[in-house]
Scaffold this active site. Structure first.
Site, PDB file in Angstrom:
ATOM      1  N   GLY A  12       0.826  -1.289   0.024  1.00  0.00           N
ATOM      2  CA  GLY A  12      -0.045  -0.041   0.008  1.00  0.00           C
ATOM      3  C   GLY A  12       0.888   1.377   0.098  1.00  0.00           C
ATOM      4  O   GLY A  12       0.481   2.406   0.683  1.00  0.00           O
ATOM      5  N   ALA A  13       1.821   1.218  -0.790  1.00  0.00           N
ATOM      6  CA  ALA A  13       2.785   2.259  -0.800  1.00  0.00           C
ATOM      7  C   ALA A  13       2.727   3.168  -1.969  1.00  0.00           C
ATOM      8  O   ALA A  13       3.359   4.260  -2.002  1.00  0.00           O
ATOM      9  CB  ALA A  13       4.379   1.630  -0.783  1.00  0.00           C
ATOM     10  N   TYR A 166     -14.450  -3.533   8.541  1.00  0.00           N
ATOM     11  CA  TYR A 166     -13.171  -3.129   8.816  1.00  0.00           C
ATOM     12  C   TYR A 166     -12.693  -3.019  10.113  1.00  0.00           C
ATOM     13  O   TYR A 166     -11.396  -3.758  10.376  1.00  0.00           O
ATOM     14  CB  TYR A 166     -13.256  -1.439   8.486  1.00  0.00           C
ATOM     15  CG  TYR A 166     -11.993  -0.702   8.759  1.00  0.00           C
ATOM     16  CD1 TYR A 166     -10.887  -0.598   7.688  1.00  0.00           C
ATOM     17  CD2 TYR A 166     -11.743   0.140   9.633  1.00  0.00           C
ATOM     18  CE1 TYR A 166      -9.775  -0.069   7.704  1.00  0.00           C
ATOM     19  CE2 TYR A 166     -10.524   0.832  10.024  1.00  0.00           C
ATOM     20  CZ  TYR A 166      -9.555   0.559   8.728  1.00  0.00           C
ATOM     21  OH  TYR A 166      -8.328   1.457   9.189  1.00  0.00           O
ATOM     22  N   ALA A 169     -11.904  -6.768  10.689  1.00  0.00           N
ATOM     23  CA  ALA A 169     -10.570  -7.122  10.175  1.00  0.00           C
ATOM     24  C   ALA A 169      -9.322  -6.568  10.861  1.00  0.00           C
ATOM     25  O   ALA A 169      -8.512  -7.359  10.854  1.00  0.00           O
ATOM     26  CB  ALA A 169     -10.641  -6.812   8.664  1.00  0.00           C
ATOM     27  N   LYS A 170      -9.682  -5.378  11.462  1.00  0.00           N
ATOM     28  CA  LYS A 170      -8.387  -4.767  12.153  1.00  0.00           C
ATOM     29  C   LYS A 170      -8.186  -5.525  13.543  1.00  0.00           C
ATOM     30  O   LYS A 170      -7.056  -5.739  13.857  1.00  0.00           O
ATOM     31  CB  LYS A 170      -8.602  -3.226  12.190  1.00  0.00           C
ATOM     32  CG  LYS A 170      -8.639  -2.394  10.823  1.00  0.00           C
ATOM     33  CD  LYS A 170      -6.990  -2.721  10.197  1.00  0.00           C
ATOM     34  CE  LYS A 170      -6.884  -1.661   9.182  1.00  0.00           C
ATOM     35  NZ  LYS A 170      -5.619  -2.071   8.481  1.00  0.00           N
TER      36      LYS A 170
HETATM   37  N1  LIG Z   1      -5.387   7.505   7.684  1.00  0.00           N
HETATM   38  C1  LIG Z   1      -5.882   7.098   8.706  1.00  0.00           C
HETATM   39  O1  LIG Z   1      -6.381   8.125   9.467  1.00  0.00           O
HETATM   40  C2  LIG Z   1      -5.876   5.761   9.319  1.00  0.00           C
HETATM   41  C3  LIG Z   1      -6.240   5.582  10.344  1.00  0.00           C
HETATM   42  C4  LIG Z   1      -6.553   3.959  11.004  1.00  0.00           C
HETATM   43  C5  LIG Z   1      -5.881   3.020  10.271  1.00  0.00           C
HETATM   44  N2  LIG Z   1      -5.083   3.204   8.782  1.00  0.00           N
HETATM   45  C6  LIG Z   1      -4.648   2.269   8.074  1.00  0.00           C
HETATM   46  O2  LIG Z   1      -3.467   2.827   7.705  1.00  0.00           O
HETATM   47  C7  LIG Z   1      -3.236   2.046   6.341  1.00  0.00           C
HETATM   48  C8  LIG Z   1      -2.972   2.905   5.309  1.00  0.00           C
HETATM   49  O3  LIG Z   1      -4.067   4.019   5.276  1.00  0.00           O
HETATM   50  P1  LIG Z   1      -4.153   5.303   4.303  1.00  0.00           P
HETATM   51  O4  LIG Z   1      -4.931   6.347   5.176  1.00  0.00           O
HETATM   52  O5  LIG Z   1      -2.777   5.430   3.958  1.00  0.00           O
HETATM   53  O6  LIG Z   1      -4.826   4.916   3.009  1.00  0.00           O
HETATM   54  P2  LIG Z   1      -4.856   5.229   1.635  1.00  0.00           P
HETATM   55  O7  LIG Z   1      -4.436   6.654   1.294  1.00  0.00           O
HETATM   56  O8  LIG Z   1      -6.071   4.859   0.984  1.00  0.00           O
HETATM   57  O9  LIG Z   1      -3.791   4.047   0.807  1.00  0.00           O
HETATM   58  C9  LIG Z   1      -4.135   2.872   0.874  1.00  0.00           C
HETATM   59  C10 LIG Z   1      -3.202   2.099   0.097  1.00  0.00           C
HETATM   60  O10 LIG Z   1      -3.532   0.747   0.264  1.00  0.00           O
HETATM   61  C11 LIG Z   1      -3.110   0.162  -1.110  1.00  0.00           C
HETATM   62  N3  LIG Z   1      -3.991  -1.088  -1.339  1.00  0.00           N
HETATM   63  C12 LIG Z   1      -5.503  -1.056  -1.273  1.00  0.00           C
HETATM   64  N4  LIG Z   1      -5.811  -2.305  -1.728  1.00  0.00           N
HETATM   65  C13 LIG Z   1      -4.819  -2.768  -2.135  1.00  0.00           C
HETATM   66  C14 LIG Z   1      -4.682  -4.069  -2.561  1.00  0.00           C
HETATM   67  N5  LIG Z   1      -5.580  -5.104  -2.875  1.00  0.00           N
HETATM   68  N6  LIG Z   1      -3.416  -4.564  -2.932  1.00  0.00           N
HETATM   69  C15 LIG Z   1      -2.535  -3.901  -2.391  1.00  0.00           C
HETATM   70  N7  LIG Z   1      -2.303  -2.350  -2.085  1.00  0.00           N
HETATM   71  C16 LIG Z   1      -3.686  -2.071  -2.023  1.00  0.00           C
HETATM   72  C17 LIG Z   1      -3.446   1.524  -2.194  1.00  0.00           C
HETATM   73  O11 LIG Z   1      -2.864   1.219  -3.330  1.00  0.00           O
HETATM   74  P3  LIG Z   1      -3.382   0.941  -4.592  1.00  0.00           P
HETATM   75  O12 LIG Z   1      -4.781   1.364  -4.772  1.00  0.00           O
HETATM   76  O13 LIG Z   1      -2.589   1.504  -5.508  1.00  0.00           O
HETATM   77  O14 LIG Z   1      -3.527  -0.681  -4.845  1.00  0.00           O
HETATM   78  C18 LIG Z   1      -2.844   2.615  -1.119  1.00  0.00           C
HETATM   79  O15 LIG Z   1      -1.484   2.658  -1.461  1.00  0.00           O
HETATM   80  C19 LIG Z   1      -4.340   1.178   6.073  1.00  0.00           C
HETATM   81  O16 LIG Z   1      -4.099  -0.103   6.553  1.00  0.00           O
HETATM   82  C20 LIG Z   1      -5.604   1.860   6.928  1.00  0.00           C
HETATM   83  O17 LIG Z   1      -6.518   0.809   7.431  1.00  0.00           O
HETATM   84  C21 LIG Z   1      -5.234   4.635   8.300  1.00  0.00           C
END
Ligand SMILES: NC(=O)c1ccc[n+]([C@@H]2O[C@H](COP(=O)([O-])OP(=O)(O)OC[C@H]3O[C@@H](n4cnc5c(N)ncnc54)[C@H](OP(=O)(O)O)[C@@H]3O)[C@@H](O)[C@H]2O)c1
Length: 254
Positions: A12-13, A166, A169-170
């Protein structure tokens, strides 16, 4: 440099926290496998590709390997790990960061949405961990860092409701973290889990949430500090920990 010449896979980079961790690792001297699905920008409001993150890694003078990978697909995960081993010869760090959330009340959740959320957030963590473990066990060294969420622990009533799929899963990722830590501690492999205490402002979150509801959001800096700390430390010192970024920063003076 805390991670000089280490090799890290970050899933997810292509954007968000994963991209920030990839760049943060490179700044500390690591070479980074940038794994996600986006090779091209598909939506104008959701920027980020594996190639853009790879460029950011290279700006820090480190090597990047952008690999298109769907973490829900076992063959795709294995091909990504094989490519990483071919390019760098080893994997020191895995960050299981790829994640998705869709909000639906349970009664309205289409089965396909349920499956996507469980598959990306949970099955992906299992598949990627399993795929790197044999080489880590062989080398008796490694650090796996899972990115979870307080959605696993709290009621879904904040400004950004994420839904039961969600949260479930978490919660399972949290349990997986200390379960796997117990299994692989004897091989000198650490497994830990970081959850953002506050909403982190990422491309994904900004895509879903209107600007007026974004008070208290933070940049991903604390998440990056925690990931660098957990990746750099000796595997025997911190393992099996599930904590927020704020807690880890306070406990370890980050
Ligand atoms: N932002 C927050 O406040 C927050 C809070 C709690 C937890 N989190 C957790 O932190 C992590 C990152 O969140 P974020 O906010 O940075 O999300 P984001 O901006 O939506 O980015 C999500 C990343 O996951 C990748 N992804 C999604 N489905 C995928 C798949 N099937 N295979 C490979 N890559 C996949 C996407 O890449 P592609 O679409 O290019 O595949 C993207 O790079 C997640 O696990 C999220 O649950 C975030």
């Amino acid at each position: 440099m805390k991670l000089k010449d280490r090799v890290a896979i970050v899933t997810g980079a292509s954007r968000g926290i994963g991209r920030a961790i990839a760049a943060g690792f490179a700044k500390e001297g690591a070479n980074v496998v940038v794994a996600a699905r986006s090779a091209n920008q598909k939506h104008e409001r959701l920027p980020g590709t594996i190639y853009e993150t790879a460029e950011e890694v290279e700006k820090h003078g480190r090597r990047a390997l952008p690999v298109q990978c769907d973490v829900t697909d076992e063959n795709s995960v294995q091909a990504m790990v094989d490519a990483a081993l071919k390019e760098f010869g080893r994997i020191d760090i895995l960050v299981n960061n790829a994640g998705v959330a869709f909000y639906f009340p349970v009664v309205e959740t289409p089965l396909r949405k349920w499956e996507i959320v469980i598959d990306v957030n949970l099955k992906g963590v299992f598949l990627c961990s399993k795929a790197v473990l044999s080489s880590m066990i062989e080398r008796r060294s490694g650090s796996i860092i899972n990115i979870s969420s307080l959605a696993a622990d709290e009621r879904d009533e904040g400004t950004v409701p994420t839904g039961v799929a969600y949260a479930v899963a978490k919660a399972a990722v949290d349990r997986f973290t200390w379960g796997l830590a117990t299994e692989v501690g004897k091989h000198n492999i650490a497994v830990n889990c970081i959850k953002p205490k506050n909403v982190v402002s990422t491309e994904g979150m900004r895509f879903w949430v209107p600007e007026k509801d974004r008070q208290g959001w933070e940049p991903p800096d604390r998440m990056v500090k925690c990931a660098v700390f957990l990746a750099a430390q000796h595997a025997g010192s911190v393992t099996g920990t599930v904590a927020t970024d704020h807690e880890l920063c306070a406990w370890h003076g980050l």
